[in-house]
Design a protein around this motif. Structure first.
Motif, PDB file in Angstrom:
ATOM      1  N   ASP A  33       0.830  -1.209   0.000  1.00 15.99           N
ATOM      2  CA  ASP A  33       0.000   0.000   0.000  1.00 15.99           C
ATOM      3  C   ASP A  33       0.865   1.260   0.000  1.00 15.99           C
ATOM      4  O   ASP A  33       0.534   2.244  -0.675  1.00 15.99           O
ATOM      5  CB  ASP A  33      -0.931   0.013   1.216  1.00 15.99           C
ATOM      6  CG  ASP A  33      -2.068  -1.000   1.094  1.00 15.99           C
ATOM      7  OD1 ASP A  33      -2.326  -1.480  -0.036  1.00 15.99           O
ATOM      8  OD2 ASP A  33      -2.685  -1.306   2.136  1.00 15.99           O
TER       9      ASP A  33
ATOM     10  N   VAL B 215       3.815   1.592  -1.314  1.00 19.21           N
ATOM     11  CA  VAL B 215       4.354   1.755  -2.666  1.00 19.21           C
ATOM     12  C   VAL B 215       3.270   2.309  -3.584  1.00 19.21           C
ATOM     13  O   VAL B 215       3.513   3.225  -4.378  1.00 19.21           O
ATOM     14  CB  VAL B 215       4.915   0.415  -3.202  1.00 19.21           C
ATOM     15  CG1 VAL B 215       5.242   0.525  -4.688  1.00 19.21           C
ATOM     16  CG2 VAL B 215       6.138   0.009  -2.410  1.00 19.21           C
ATOM     17  N   ARG B 216       2.069   1.787  -3.484  1.00 21.51           N
ATOM     18  CA  ARG B 216       0.978   2.267  -4.322  1.00 21.51           C
ATOM     19  C   ARG B 216       0.660   3.737  -4.052  1.00 21.51           C
ATOM     20  O   ARG B 216       0.256   4.457  -4.952  1.00 21.51           O
ATOM     21  CB  ARG B 216      -0.273   1.422  -4.065  1.00 21.51           C
ATOM     22  CG  ARG B 216      -0.217   0.052  -4.691  1.00 21.51           C
ATOM     23  CD  ARG B 216      -1.567  -0.673  -4.573  1.00 21.51           C
ATOM     24  NE  ARG B 216      -1.390  -2.061  -4.938  1.00 21.51           N
ATOM     25  CZ  ARG B 216      -1.221  -3.077  -4.095  1.00 21.51           C
ATOM     26  NH1 ARG B 216      -1.215  -2.863  -2.791  1.00 21.51           N
ATOM     27  NH2 ARG B 216      -1.063  -4.300  -4.539  1.00 21.51           N
ATOM     28  N   ASN B 217       0.822   4.149  -2.821  1.00 21.30           N
ATOM     29  CA  ASN B 217       0.496   5.517  -2.446  1.00 21.30           C
ATOM     30  C   ASN B 217       1.682   6.474  -2.641  1.00 21.30           C
ATOM     31  O   ASN B 217       1.593   7.632  -2.266  1.00 21.30           O
ATOM     32  CB  ASN B 217       0.022   5.570  -0.997  1.00 21.30           C
ATOM     33  CG  ASN B 217      -1.308   4.851  -0.828  1.00 21.30           C
ATOM     34  OD1 ASN B 217      -2.122   4.831  -1.753  1.00 21.30           O
ATOM     35  ND2 ASN B 217      -1.509   4.259   0.336  1.00 21.30           N
ATOM     36  N   GLY B 218       2.756   5.965  -3.196  1.00 27.51           N
ATOM     37  CA  GLY B 218       3.895   6.826  -3.533  1.00 27.51           C
ATOM     38  C   GLY B 218       4.869   7.082  -2.396  1.00 27.51           C
ATOM     39  O   GLY B 218       5.746   7.916  -2.527  1.00 27.51           O
ATOM     40  N   ALA B 219       4.734   6.388  -1.307  1.00 27.48           N
ATOM     41  CA  ALA B 219       5.684   6.581  -0.195  1.00 27.48           C
ATOM     42  C   ALA B 219       7.000   5.906  -0.553  1.00 27.48           C
ATOM     43  O   ALA B 219       7.024   4.857  -1.189  1.00 27.48           O
ATOM     44  CB  ALA B 219       5.111   6.004   1.093  1.00 27.48           C
ATOM     45  N   ALA B 220       8.066   6.500  -0.148  1.00 26.77           N
ATOM     46  CA  ALA B 220       9.385   5.913  -0.392  1.00 26.77           C
ATOM     47  C   ALA B 220       9.586   4.735   0.544  1.00 26.77           C
ATOM     48  O   ALA B 220       9.204   4.765   1.695  1.00 26.77           O
ATOM     49  CB  ALA B 220      10.458   6.961  -0.160  1.00 26.77           C
ATOM     50  N   THR B 221      10.193   3.678   0.019  1.00 22.90           N
ATOM     51  CA  THR B 221      10.527   2.524   0.853  1.00 22.90           C
ATOM     52  C   THR B 221      12.010   2.282   0.774  1.00 22.90           C
ATOM     53  O   THR B 221      12.687   2.688  -0.178  1.00 22.90           O
ATOM     54  CB  THR B 221       9.781   1.259   0.360  1.00 22.90           C
ATOM     55  OG1 THR B 221      10.209   0.957  -0.948  1.00 22.90           O
ATOM     56  CG2 THR B 221       8.276   1.458   0.382  1.00 22.90           C
TER      57      THR B 221
ATOM     58  N   ALA C 206      12.983  -0.054  -2.326  1.00 23.06           N
ATOM     59  CA  ALA C 206      12.689   0.344  -3.704  1.00 23.06           C
ATOM     60  C   ALA C 206      13.961   0.396  -4.521  1.00 23.06           C
ATOM     61  O   ALA C 206      15.012   0.794  -4.053  1.00 23.06           O
ATOM     62  CB  ALA C 206      12.020   1.716  -3.717  1.00 23.06           C
TER      63      ALA C 206
END
Length: 85
Positions: A73, A75-81, A84
């Motif tokens: 979720d 990643v889908r919402n554009g948060a940096a992990t 990545a």
């Protein structure tokens, strides 16, 4: 009346004979009963341990799934992990 009395005495003597076991027989019966009780306790403990292990595994699986869902979720919402590429 004599038959009734005779039967009552016979039943009483049979009951006394059953209760008046030899000391060795009483000890043997106690050993047997204790062993049976110990075996039953082992089975109950093993069952409880298996139930606990299953519950712990299910909890760990649920936590792993939730962490994966949360990461996906993010990643889908554009948060940096940190994973990545």
């Amino acid at each position: 009346m004599k038959i009734t009395t005779t039967l009552a005495v016979a039943v009483g003597l049979a009951a006394l004979a059953g209760c008046n076991q030899a000391p060795k027989e009483q000890v043997a019966d106690n050993i047997e009963a204790n062993a049976d009780m110990a075996a039953d306790n082992m089975v109950e403990n093993a069952d409880a341990m298996a139930d606990n292990m299953q519950a712990n595994a299910e909890n760990a699986a649920d936590a792993t799934k939730a962490a994966g869902d949360n990461a996906a979720d993010a990643v889908r919402n554009g948060a940096a992990t940190t994973n990545a590429q």
